[in-house]
Design a protein around this motif. Structure first.
Motif, short mmCIF file in Angstrom:
data_model
loop_
_atom_site.label_atom_id
_atom_site.label_comp_id
_atom_site.label_asym_id
_atom_site.label_seq_id
_atom_site.Cartn_x
_atom_site.Cartn_y
_atom_site.Cartn_z
N MET A 1 0.60 -0.99 -0.34
CA MET A 1 0.02 0.29 -0.22
C MET A 1 0.82 1.18 0.10
N PRO A 2 -0.07 2.74 -0.38
CA PRO A 2 1.00 3.28 -0.67
C PRO A 2 1.95 4.34 0.74
N ASN A 3 2.83 4.92 0.85
CA ASN A 3 2.87 5.15 2.45
C ASN A 3 2.06 6.27 2.10
N ALA A 4 2.05 6.53 3.93
CA ALA A 4 0.51 6.77 4.83
C ALA A 4 1.15 8.01 5.70
N THR A 5 2.03 8.46 4.83
CA THR A 5 2.23 9.92 5.20
C THR A 5 3.23 10.43 3.76
N PHE A 6 2.43 12.11 2.93
CA PHE A 6 2.91 11.86 2.04
C PHE A 6 3.96 12.87 1.49
N ILE A 7 5.41 12.12 1.45
CA ILE A 7 6.60 13.13 1.73
C ILE A 7 7.51 13.07 0.10
N PRO A 8 7.31 14.98 -0.41
CA PRO A 8 7.33 15.17 -2.01
C PRO A 8 9.21 15.13 -2.12
N THR A 9 9.47 14.11 -3.10
CA THR A 9 10.51 14.15 -3.08
C THR A 9 11.34 14.88 -3.98
N PHE A 10 10.50 15.05 -5.30
CA PHE A 10 10.85 15.56 -6.49
C PHE A 10 9.61 16.33 -7.19
N ASP A 11 9.26 17.24 -7.24
CA ASP A 11 8.32 17.84 -7.84
C ASP A 11 8.41 18.05 -9.15
N VAL A 12 7.32 16.61 -9.94
CA VAL A 12 7.02 16.87 -11.89
C VAL A 12 7.03 18.22 -11.43
N THR A 13 5.57 18.41 -11.39
CA THR A 13 5.06 18.99 -11.73
C THR A 13 5.51 20.66 -12.41
N ALA A 14 6.42 20.84 -10.82
CA ALA A 14 7.01 22.13 -11.67
C ALA A 14 8.11 22.17 -12.02
N GLU A 15 9.32 20.68 -12.28
CA GLU A 15 10.05 21.13 -12.77
C GLU A 15 9.49 20.75 -14.26
N ALA A 16 9.02 20.04 -14.97
CA ALA A 16 7.99 19.85 -16.25
C ALA A 16 7.98 21.31 -16.74
N SER A 17 6.97 21.91 -15.76
CA SER A 17 6.30 23.17 -16.41
C SER A 17 7.53 24.48 -16.34
N ARG A 18 8.64 23.95 -15.98
CA ARG A 18 9.65 24.71 -16.03
C ARG A 18 10.02 24.60 -17.75
N ALA A 19 10.46 23.45 -17.84
CA ALA A 19 11.39 22.66 -18.67
C ALA A 19 10.09 23.07 -20.70
N GLY A 20 8.76 23.59 -19.92
CA GLY A 20 7.24 23.83 -20.82
C GLY A 20 7.32 22.51 -21.45
N ARG A 21 6.98 21.78 -20.30
CA ARG A 21 6.48 20.38 -21.06
C ARG A 21 5.31 19.83 -20.01
N PHE A 22 5.20 18.81 -20.86
CA PHE A 22 3.31 18.56 -19.87
C PHE A 22 4.24 17.06 -19.53
N PRO A 23 3.84 17.16 -17.41
CA PRO A 23 4.56 16.71 -16.78
C PRO A 23 4.14 15.24 -16.74
N GLY A 24 4.61 14.14 -16.39
CA GLY A 24 4.63 12.89 -16.66
C GLY A 24 4.17 12.84 -14.99
N ARG A 25 4.41 10.85 -14.58
CA ARG A 25 4.13 9.91 -13.46
C ARG A 25 4.11 11.03 -12.23
N ARG A 26 3.49 11.39 -10.87
CA ARG A 26 3.66 12.04 -10.79
C ARG A 26 3.22 11.24 -9.21
N THR A 27 3.27 11.44 -8.02
CA THR A 27 3.18 11.37 -6.63
C THR A 27 2.47 12.28 -5.85
N VAL A 28 0.87 11.96 -5.39
CA VAL A 28 0.13 12.74 -5.45
C VAL A 28 -0.53 12.11 -3.68
#
Length: 274
Positions: free
Chosen positions: A1-28
């Protein structure tokens, strides 16, 4: 099962947006999950990218935590509130069974929004015709339409038995009509409200989602009356973004992938206008 606490390790959305790309799979983070009726759940997660960009009939891919299940499950967006995105699904296999057990504080991997949504630019009375689990994209359409002064929404929902979405769509739709299998089908429902639709203050436009035979019948009903119609196809998908060719469908211009050419098509595009 997924982790009980959400701990972001890498912001896929922010990095993709900065590069002008569509963000891929990410943990929410999951913020809510509740049972609506027997085997049907509404899962809510937090993702500002999907919340700010999703259009009615676009879908989101959810990935299970089991590494042996590589392919995601596609679900239509049903509501958006702030950065919270809700999906409604039925438990039909091991993947959806896993999703049904998620609770607030868990995490889930997502990708989206994907696909081509409804065209709702016209000033009209949008007749939202759903069958079973075709409800989610139409619920979101009703939510979007409720913010406009030049359009209204009439919900026409068909259920196997329990009317699990009438209360959900009621705050957004001007009119809610529904029918169960014991009473008839959605075409019977459309027949019963036809006069008020064609003689209303705004011209009707049908948006529909549900089982393929139901949508063929709805398309035939709309075409016979000259009512514009858009159909969000339900298809078995592998990737959700056009690489696997699992979701191809026959159209008037040849075979097309539902996940990228659709899921929304008109009867004319599908060759269902004859």
């Amino acid at each position: 099962m997924p982790n009980a606490t959400f701990i972001p390790t890498f912001d896929v959305t922010a990095e993709a947006s900065r590069a002008g790309r569509f963000p891929g799979r990410r943990t929410v983070p999951v913020v809510d999950n509740r049972r609506l009726s027997d085997g049907i759940y509404r899962l809510t997660f937090r993702d500002s990218y999907i919340a700010g960009r999703a259009k009615p009939a676009q879908f989101v891919d959810l990935y299970t935590a089991d590494p042996t299940r590589l392919m995601p499950r596609p679900f239509g967006v049903s509501e958006v509130h702030g950065d919270d995105v809700s999906l409604i699904f039925a438990v039909v296999g091991k993947g959806t069974e896993e999703f049904s057990h998620l609770v607030a504080g868990d995490t889930v991997d997502v990708m989206g929004p994907l696909g081509r949504g409804f065209d709702m630019k016209a000033s009209a009375n949008y007749v939202l015709v759903a069958g079973g689990l075709g409800v989610p994209p139409l619920l979101y359409a009703a939510q979007k339409l409720s913010l406009r002064d030049d359009a209204t929404a009439t919900a026409a929902f068909g259920y196997r038995d329990e009317r699990f979405a009438d209360d959900l769509v009621a705050p957004y739709a001007e009119r809610v009509e529904s029918i169960t299998n014991a009473q008839g089908n959605v075409v019977d429902l459309l027949d019963s409200i036809e006069d008020s639709l064609v003689n209303g203050d705004l011209p009707p436009v049908i948006l529909s989602c549900g089982p393929m035979p139901m949508m063929r019948a709805v398309a035939s009903w709309a075409v016979a009356r000259g009512i514009p119609c858009q159909l969000s196809l339900e298809a078995r998908m592998g990737c959700g973004y056009g690489t696997c060719y699992v979701c191809v469908v026959d159209t008037a211009s040849g075979r097309q992938k539902v996940c990228v050419a659709g899921p929304v098509f008109t009867p004319e595009q599908l060759g269902w206008d004859k």
